[in-house]
Design an enzyme around this catalytic site. Structure first.
Site, PDB file in Angstrom:
ATOM      1  N   HIS A 160      -0.640   0.239  -3.587  1.00 30.54           N
ATOM      2  CA  HIS A 160       0.415  -0.105  -4.560  1.00 30.54           C
ATOM      3  C   HIS A 160       1.558   0.920  -4.544  1.00 30.54           C
ATOM      4  O   HIS A 160       1.716   1.751  -5.445  1.00 30.54           O
ATOM      5  CB  HIS A 160      -0.106  -0.367  -5.966  1.00 30.54           C
ATOM      6  CG  HIS A 160      -1.083   0.600  -6.559  1.00 30.54           C
ATOM      7  ND1 HIS A 160      -0.872   1.960  -6.615  1.00 30.54           N
ATOM      8  CD2 HIS A 160      -2.261   0.384  -7.184  1.00 30.54           C
ATOM      9  CE1 HIS A 160      -1.886   2.531  -7.218  1.00 30.54           C
ATOM     10  NE2 HIS A 160      -2.743   1.593  -7.589  1.00 30.54           N
ATOM     11  N   ILE A 183      -4.591   3.890 -14.902  1.00 26.79           N
ATOM     12  CA  ILE A 183      -5.522   3.365 -15.894  1.00 26.79           C
ATOM     13  C   ILE A 183      -6.971   3.737 -15.567  1.00 26.79           C
ATOM     14  O   ILE A 183      -7.886   3.427 -16.322  1.00 26.79           O
ATOM     15  CB  ILE A 183      -5.363   1.833 -16.006  1.00 26.79           C
ATOM     16  CG1 ILE A 183      -5.931   1.309 -17.329  1.00 26.79           C
ATOM     17  CG2 ILE A 183      -6.009   1.144 -14.809  1.00 26.79           C
ATOM     18  CD1 ILE A 183      -5.176   1.766 -18.564  1.00 26.79           C
ATOM     19  N   HIS A 184      -7.203   4.429 -14.429  1.00 31.54           N
ATOM     20  CA  HIS A 184      -8.569   4.802 -14.047  1.00 31.54           C
ATOM     21  C   HIS A 184      -9.141   5.830 -15.020  1.00 31.54           C
ATOM     22  O   HIS A 184      -8.407   6.658 -15.571  1.00 31.54           O
ATOM     23  CB  HIS A 184      -8.588   5.359 -12.624  1.00 31.54           C
ATOM     24  CG  HIS A 184      -8.345   4.334 -11.569  1.00 31.54           C
ATOM     25  ND1 HIS A 184      -9.250   4.039 -10.575  1.00 31.54           N
ATOM     26  CD2 HIS A 184      -7.280   3.517 -11.346  1.00 31.54           C
ATOM     27  CE1 HIS A 184      -8.761   3.096  -9.792  1.00 31.54           C
ATOM     28  NE2 HIS A 184      -7.561   2.774 -10.245  1.00 31.54           N
ATOM     29  N   ASN A 233       3.575   3.138  -7.342  1.00 36.98           N
ATOM     30  CA  ASN A 233       2.783   3.288  -8.562  1.00 36.98           C
ATOM     31  C   ASN A 233       1.696   4.344  -8.388  1.00 36.98           C
ATOM     32  O   ASN A 233       0.985   4.364  -7.378  1.00 36.98           O
ATOM     33  CB  ASN A 233       2.135   1.956  -8.964  1.00 36.98           C
ATOM     34  CG  ASN A 233       3.166   0.914  -9.335  1.00 36.98           C
ATOM     35  OD1 ASN A 233       3.299  -0.125  -8.690  1.00 36.98           O
ATOM     36  ND2 ASN A 233       3.922   1.175 -10.387  1.00 36.98           N
ATOM     37  N   ALA A 234       1.583   5.240  -9.379  1.00 34.48           N
ATOM     38  CA  ALA A 234       0.519   6.250  -9.426  1.00 34.48           C
ATOM     39  C   ALA A 234       0.506   7.140  -8.179  1.00 34.48           C
ATOM     40  O   ALA A 234      -0.529   7.338  -7.542  1.00 34.48           O
ATOM     41  CB  ALA A 234      -0.843   5.580  -9.628  1.00 34.48           C
ATOM     42  N   GLY A 257      -3.383  -2.986 -14.274  1.00 35.16           N
ATOM     43  CA  GLY A 257      -3.518  -4.095 -13.351  1.00 35.16           C
ATOM     44  C   GLY A 257      -2.403  -5.107 -13.577  1.00 35.16           C
ATOM     45  O   GLY A 257      -1.464  -4.873 -14.343  1.00 35.16           O
ATOM     46  N   ASP A 303      -3.147  -7.053  -7.255  1.00 39.65           N
ATOM     47  CA  ASP A 303      -3.758  -6.100  -8.181  1.00 39.65           C
ATOM     48  C   ASP A 303      -4.216  -6.831  -9.444  1.00 39.65           C
ATOM     49  O   ASP A 303      -4.208  -6.276 -10.551  1.00 39.65           O
ATOM     50  CB  ASP A 303      -2.785  -4.975  -8.533  1.00 39.65           C
ATOM     51  CG  ASP A 303      -3.476  -3.760  -9.152  1.00 39.65           C
ATOM     52  OD1 ASP A 303      -4.677  -3.562  -8.884  1.00 39.65           O
ATOM     53  OD2 ASP A 303      -2.829  -3.022  -9.908  1.00 39.65           O
ATOM     54  N   GLY A 312       7.509  -7.882 -10.801  1.00 42.96           N
ATOM     55  CA  GLY A 312       8.660  -7.597 -11.646  1.00 42.96           C
ATOM     56  C   GLY A 312       8.388  -6.612 -12.750  1.00 42.96           C
ATOM     57  O   GLY A 312       9.305  -6.254 -13.505  1.00 42.96           O
TER      58      GLY A 312
END
Length: 398
Positions: free
Chosen positions: A231, A157-158, A234-235, A323, A288, A264
């Site tokens: 995280h 989302i950055h 993710n990403a 987030g 996050d 979840g």
């Protein structure tokens, strides 16, 4: 009746400074089993004794009781809470309100997280946290800069247009004296030569995230001082048949720490189970969280996009996660319910593991004589009932 805003302003101050905490069950961060009916004695912000209680001592004046007591939770990745987003309000007051919101989920300390922004805007975040640390703002342990030194291949989302390569000026700012934990998430494959070594030598905790790095790049970065992964799953580049990527390099490492979002929505529970089996003593629960945590707002704007909270998920119009909306106590409950880990292990992932990940394992993450009096108090069903931060007690109010 006072307004909610008035209540929040008042609640950023502690309600009392107890000398004794009574724990019906104490998870001290060291033992796999718990101790029953324990007294934690506190003096001048430190734990001076941990012992069995005397009959009726829990009912004595000034003693605060809890069903479960654990080392204070530490959230090393939290973007906002209590209707405050750090990127949008880079002030000490905003940090106080974020810390208050995090405490409602049992979190004692946070690394407020400033995400990718244009040019050198992150410098203001550094300066603001320095002021908070200098003034000993309760609950602020340091700063997490997540970007802008990321991969444009894995922006999440950055804001992609703000992602850039680290330069000498950046290194100069990041290596200035900083009286707290400074965690910087980078894509290691984009770093200039020797940049990682320079940051690590200055005491910066460097994590890989929003990265398309190969496992070879990750292994070299680890040799140069890379501390962990942001995280996990993710990403980042994934584990595939011939290329382990960031995920595989992290899971196969014997030293890297990793934050993981146990809501979840971000990571399948089977993947979290794999991570637990591979690195249980280095896996750190992170929220996050965005400004909706412990707040009233259900939507907000990020990089010009409207982000909405629906069924516990924060997403943009394309249904991309932006987030999370999860508290630390809920993360602990989720781990116990969905991964079958013992409670002692889930609590360690919220306390001792992150303390050690950011270099604070010698003073936080254990309920132990001589350690800072940092405690998370929980009900029997694992909901936060209060937090002790350096000897100051904050009651959970939401």
């Amino acid at each position: 009746m006072s307004t909610r805003k008035d209540q929040i302003v008042h609640s950023t101050s502690s309600t009392k400074s107890p000398t004794k905490i009574f724990a019906r069950r104490l998870f001290d961060g060291t033992n796999d089993s718990h101790l029953e009916n324990q007294i934690i004695e506190i003096r001048q912000g430190k734990i001076v004794d941990v012992r069995s209680s005397e009959p009726g001592e829990e009912n004595s004046a000034g003693v605060i009781s809890a069903d479960i007591v654990a080392p204070g939770f530490i959230d090393i990745q939290i973007n906002g809470a209590n209707d405050i987003q750090f990127n949008d309000d880079v002030t000490v007051d905003a940090l106080a309100r974020m810390a208050y919101g995090a405490r409602q989920g049992g979190t004692a300390y946070i690394l407020p997280t400033f995400i990718t922004a244009q040019d050198m805007q992150y410098v203001k975040a550094i300066d603001t946290v320095k002021v908070a640390l200098r003034n000993k703002l309760p609950g602020i342990l340091g700063l997490h800069l997540e970007g802008p030194f990321l991969s444009r291949e894995r922006p999440g989302i950055h804001e992609k247009s703000c992602i850039r390569v680290m330069n000498d000026t950046d290194i100069a700012h990041l290596t200035e004296p900083f009286d707290g934990a400074l965690l910087v998430t980078v894509a290691p494959e984009t770093l200039p030569s020797k940049a990682l070594n320079t940051l690590v030598d200055a005491g910066v905790m460097v994590f890989a995230g929003h990265s398309d790095a190969s496992s070879d790049v990750m292994q070299q970065a680890e040799e140069n001082g890379l501390r962990g992964t942001t995280h996990l799953f993710n990403a980042m580049s994934q584990l595939t048949v011939r290329e382990p990527g960031v995920v595989g390099a992290t899971l196969s490492s014997d030293s890297l720490y990793a934050g993981i979002i146990a809501d979840g929505h971000h990571v399948n529970w089977m993947n979290i189970k794999i991570a637990v089996k591979q690195m249980s003593k280095r896996l750190c629960l992170v929220t996050d969280a965005m400004l909706t945590l412990a707040g009233a707002r259900q939507e907000f704007t990020l990089h010009g996009e409207t982000i909405r909270l629906r069924n516990g998920r924060l997403t943009n119009a394309e249904d991309r996660l932006a987030g999370a909306h999860v508290a630390m106590d809920q993360s602990v409950r989720n781990m116990v319910k969905n991964t079958d880990v013992p409670l002692s292990q889930a609590l360690r992932m919220a306390s001792r593991n992150p303390a050690e990940a950011i270099g604070y394992g010698h003073e936080l993450g254990q309920v132990k004589r001589g350690f800072r009096a940092s405690l998370s108090l929980l009900t029997e069903d694992l909901h936060a009932s209060g937090v002790v931060v350096d000897g100051e007690y904050f009651e959970q109010v939401i």
